[in-house]
Design a protein around this motif. Structure first.
Motif, PDB file in Angstrom:
ATOM      1  N   VAL A 140       0.852  -1.202   0.000  1.00 50.52           N
ATOM      2  CA  VAL A 140       0.000   0.000   0.000  1.00 50.52           C
ATOM      3  C   VAL A 140       0.885   1.249   0.000  1.00 50.52           C
ATOM      4  O   VAL A 140       0.555   2.268  -0.586  1.00 50.52           O
ATOM      5  N   GLU A 141       2.064   1.133   0.638  1.00 50.71           N
ATOM      6  CA  GLU A 141       2.934   2.295   0.768  1.00 50.71           C
ATOM      7  C   GLU A 141       3.313   2.888  -0.589  1.00 50.71           C
ATOM      8  O   GLU A 141       3.278   4.099  -0.767  1.00 50.71           O
ATOM      9  N   GLU A 142       3.667   2.000  -1.537  1.00 52.07           N
ATOM     10  CA  GLU A 142       4.082   2.488  -2.863  1.00 52.07           C
ATOM     11  C   GLU A 142       2.995   3.309  -3.509  1.00 52.07           C
ATOM     12  O   GLU A 142       3.237   4.357  -4.089  1.00 52.07           O
ATOM     13  N   LYS A 143       1.752   2.808  -3.406  1.00 51.05           N
ATOM     14  CA  LYS A 143       0.626   3.518  -4.035  1.00 51.05           C
ATOM     15  C   LYS A 143       0.432   4.874  -3.384  1.00 51.05           C
ATOM     16  O   LYS A 143       0.208   5.883  -4.048  1.00 51.05           O
ATOM     17  N   VAL A 144       0.551   4.899  -2.062  1.00 48.95           N
ATOM     18  CA  VAL A 144       0.380   6.161  -1.349  1.00 48.95           C
ATOM     19  C   VAL A 144       1.494   7.131  -1.728  1.00 48.95           C
ATOM     20  O   VAL A 144       1.256   8.317  -1.962  1.00 48.95           O
ATOM     21  N   ALA A 145       2.700   6.600  -1.848  1.00 49.99           N
ATOM     22  CA  ALA A 145       3.860   7.448  -2.121  1.00 49.99           C
ATOM     23  C   ALA A 145       3.747   8.161  -3.460  1.00 49.99           C
ATOM     24  O   ALA A 145       4.340   9.214  -3.668  1.00 49.99           O
ATOM     25  N   SER A 146       2.956   7.593  -4.375  1.00 46.94           N
ATOM     26  CA  SER A 146       2.860   8.187  -5.705  1.00 46.94           C
ATOM     27  C   SER A 146       1.902   9.375  -5.760  1.00 46.94           C
ATOM     28  O   SER A 146       1.781  10.031  -6.773  1.00 46.94           O
ATOM     29  N   LEU A 147       1.215   9.658  -4.693  1.00 46.11           N
ATOM     30  CA  LEU A 147       0.273  10.792  -4.689  1.00 46.11           C
ATOM     31  C   LEU A 147       1.040  12.106  -4.765  1.00 46.11           C
ATOM     32  O   LEU A 147       2.148  12.220  -4.240  1.00 46.11           O
ATOM     33  N   PRO A 148       0.437  13.118  -5.400  1.00 47.20           N
ATOM     34  CA  PRO A 148       1.186  14.336  -5.727  1.00 47.20           C
ATOM     35  C   PRO A 148       1.744  15.119  -4.516  1.00 47.20           C
ATOM     36  O   PRO A 148       2.874  15.570  -4.565  1.00 47.20           O
ATOM     37  N   LYS A 149       0.980  15.262  -3.477  1.00 49.82           N
ATOM     38  CA  LYS A 149       1.403  16.150  -2.384  1.00 49.82           C
ATOM     39  C   LYS A 149       2.418  15.485  -1.446  1.00 49.82           C
ATOM     40  O   LYS A 149       2.858  16.074  -0.478  1.00 49.82           O
ATOM     41  N   ILE A 150       2.715  14.214  -1.737  1.00 51.66           N
ATOM     42  CA  ILE A 150       3.547  13.481  -0.780  1.00 51.66           C
ATOM     43  C   ILE A 150       5.015  13.520  -1.163  1.00 51.66           C
ATOM     44  O   ILE A 150       5.397  13.270  -2.305  1.00 51.66           O
ATOM     45  N   LYS A 151       5.821  13.897  -0.140  1.00 49.33           N
ATOM     46  CA  LYS A 151       7.240  14.044  -0.404  1.00 49.33           C
ATOM     47  C   LYS A 151       7.971  12.745  -0.108  1.00 49.33           C
ATOM     48  O   LYS A 151       8.839  12.324  -0.855  1.00 49.33           O
TER      49      LYS A 151
END
Ligand SMILES: Nc1ncnc2c1ncn2[C@@H]1O[C@H](COP(=O)(O)OP(=O)(O)OP(=O)(O)O)[C@@H](O)[C@H]1O
Ligand SMILES: [Mg+2]
Lengths: 371, 242
Positions: free
Chosen positions: A75-86
């Motif tokens: 799940v982490e990879e998918k979350v990491a790809s979101l725009p606002k996430i550094k």
């Protein structure tokens, strides 16, 4: 002689009863201070930990006990790809009994993640690589477990080497056993699972950005939720349990206090029926008699409250230094809590005095004076 | 109705008509229809056998209890309907009990100050006035004593000083000498008579002592909750004589 003299004389003439009532209220209030102080302290220390590490948001499963349930690490990879996430990292954390410590935080952290950065080695060394079967101990955890470099800790069924002692800058970090996520997953039979994703947002992300991000994470991971670090404590299951317990116990303590003061005031009023008859006969207004009884009970509450706050604070400070609990909590003894507790005691006194006061004012002077 | 000094035209302090008082939901009738007039400046003695209702009558006059029936007026105002009975008790009358009824945990000086909390006096004014009153009843040297440290006569003098705390114009005394030996009884009686004479206080006094009753302007005899006769010193023969 003032009205206040009359009120205090009423309490002093029954030193034993007054003393017992004070003991009753103060124990109740001490319980409130200790329990709420612990819950608030827990909240404060978690907030501080997130701050020190620099976590902006946390993703976890909604269900679970004290710690949320595990979910797939990918799940982490998918979350990491979101725009606002550094930046993101993931963890597998458990609050479990380890050897002599009844409850200790065990924190498996993804190798290379930012949650490692703020740890300063104070003794020994850092874990060498992702697969080394070793742990580092927060300073307080080392004290609680009575471990030195070279010792081992038994996690589930595996002995892991203690290679270092670290300072993480907050009570929560210093109270934890820290190891690599991979080792944690293997030892606890949770291969490929985590239960937290910690997120750092792009600099300048505003409130709306946080809300949007939370909504997008919800789409990716429907059974989970993302919360802002500043709100994480309030939504944590463990904290809510602790809070509910501390408040329900506090309410019980307050109820016991009310019964105690009310009993004393009722006894006082019954016992003093004759004297109240005299006061009414020489022309005291009902309101003045009621006020006298209410003042007495409020004063009992005030004294009991002050005593209870001192008792509760002392108890917490002692508790804080006992080996079993050391490092687990950083009690909050803010003026807000102390003043609130004293106020609660005064209100308890007033409420308990209401019925006795009302009853005393209803007495007929002729009947009362004959009793 | 034969009545001498003070004359019938003197304004009345108390006026009772058909006054009844029942206890225990009507099982006990303590007063069965009492008519009574007390005029300004009078000294009225009330006598009668035990249980005839003397104390009950005095309690009604003092607004310590409410009548079951009938009318009772103080200077034209209905006592049971007073909006502020506490003010009447603290300022218009002084009540003296047979059993003194002092507060045991307060000193003599403090006991006398108790009714003054209903007046507008400051702390030091209350103290000074209480000391003055105690001086006037001959207890100036006993201010810091507790009631338990005093003799019966001294206690009753404290109670009288307390009754005078707010300068009442009426004193109601229920067997004030009933618990005292004759020497102390005489002192208390002198004190009350002096109040009546010098301060023109209206005095209503319940007593078994016919000697005391002889000193009164009028003596009212009660029996079984009723007034059975009235005597004044100038008409010494009982009025219930046919
Ligand atoms: N609170 C009360 N409840 C029930 N009965 C009462 C109460 N007070 C007085 N009584 C009854 O009313 C009657 C009159 O009582 P009261 O005290 O007025 O008599 P008294 O003339 O003052 O008698 P004594 O000379 O003995 O003082 C008595 O029968 C008494 O038992
Ligand atoms: Mg009587």
């Amino acid at each position: 002689m003032t009205f206040f003299t009359i009120v205090t004389r009423g309490l002093m003439r029954r030193p034993v009863r007054t003393g017992l009532t004070l003991a009753g209220i103060s124990i109740g209030i001490a319980a409130v201070v200790a329990l709420v102080g612990m819950a608030w302290g827990y909240e404060k220390s978690i907030g501080k930990q997130l701050d020190v590490i620099g976590i902006d948001m946390i993703v976890s499963n909604m269900g679970g006990g004290i710690m949320p349930k595990v979910f797939d690490a990918n799940v982490e990879e998918k979350v990491a790809s979101l725009p606002k996430i550094k930046e993101t990292t993931s963890l597998l954390m458990q609050l479990i009994s380890v050897e002599d410590a009844p409850m200790i935080m065990v924190s498996g952290r993804k190798w290379g993640g930012f949650t490692w950065h703020q740890l300063k080695v104070v003794e020994g060394r850092m874990i060498k690589d992702e697969h080394e079967p070793a742990v580092v101990l927060g300073r307080l955890a080392a004290e609680v477990l009575k471990k030195k470099i070279g010792d081992t800790v038994l996690l589930d069924s595996e002995e892991l080497n203690v290679v270092g002692i670290v300072d993480g800058g907050s009570v929560v970090e210093n109270g934890a056993i820290i190891l690599s996520l991979a080792v944690m997953q293997r030892v606890t039979l949770n291969e490929g699972k985590v239960n937290f994703i910690d997120i750092r947002l792009q600099p300048g992300t505003d409130k709306n950005g946080v809300t949007e991000t939370a909504a997008e994470i919800k789409k990716i991971f429907p059974e989970g939720r993302a919360v802002k670090a500043s709100e994480v404590v309030g939504t944590s299951q463990g904290f809510r349990v602790a809070q509910a317990m501390s408040w329900s116990t506090s309410i019980l303590a307050i109820a016991v206090g009310i019964l105690g003061v009310m009993n004393t005031m009722l006894m006082t009023v019954f016992e003093r029926t004759h004297e109240i008859g005299i006061l009414l006969a020489v022309g005291w207004r009902k309101q003045r008699v009621m006020l006298m009884v209410l003042f007495e009970s409020a004063l009992l509450g005030l004294l009991g409250g002050i005593l209870g706050v001192l008792l509760g604070a002392a108890g917490l400070l002692i508790l804080e230094t006992t080996p079993a609990i050391k490092g687990m909590l950083e009690p909050d003894l803010s003026p807000k809590l102390l003043i609130t507790s004293v106020l609660i005691a005064v209100v308890v006194g007033l409420i308990s005095g209401l019925y006795p006061a009302w009853r005393s004012s209803r007495l007929s002077p002729a009947v009362a004076i004959q009793s | 109705m034969a009545e001498n000094a003070p004359s019938a035209s003197t304004p009345s302090v108390y006026e009772a008509r058909g006054l009844k008082k029942e206890f225990d939901g009507g099982k006990v009738a303590a007063l069965r229809g009492v008519d009574l007039d007390v005029r300004e400046g009078e000294f009225v003695a009330i006598t009668g056998p035990s249980g005839c209702g003397k104390s009950t009558l005095l309690q009604l006059l003092g607004s310590l209890a409410l009548p079951s029936e009938g009318s009772l007026k103080f200077r034209g105002r209905s006592i049971p309907d007073m909006p502020d009975p506490a003010h009447y008790r603290s300022h218009d009358i002084g009540f003296v009990f047979q059993a003194f009824h002092l507060l045991p945990t307060f000193t003599v000086l403090e006991n006398v100050q108790i009714p003054m909390f209903e007046g507008g006096l400051t702390k030091s004014q209350r103290r000074d006035r209480a000391a003055e009153l105690l001086e006037s009843v001959g207890l100036g040297h006993r201010l810091t004593h507790f009631p338990s440290e005093l003799s019966g006569g001294e206690r009753q003098r404290v109670a009288i000083a307390r009754g005078l705390a707010n300068g009442p114009s009426v004193v109601l005394a229920d067997e004030p000498t009933g618990n005292l030996d004759s020497a102390n009884a005489e002192q208390i009686l002198d004190l009350l008579l002096k109040l009546h004479r010098d301060r023109k206080v209206t005095l209503v006094l319940v007593t078994h002592d016919l000697g005391i009753a002889g000193l009164a302007t009028r003596t009212i005899r009660m029996k079984d909750g009723r007034v059975v006769s009235e005597t004044s010193p100038s008409t010494p023969s009982p009025a219930n004589h046919p």
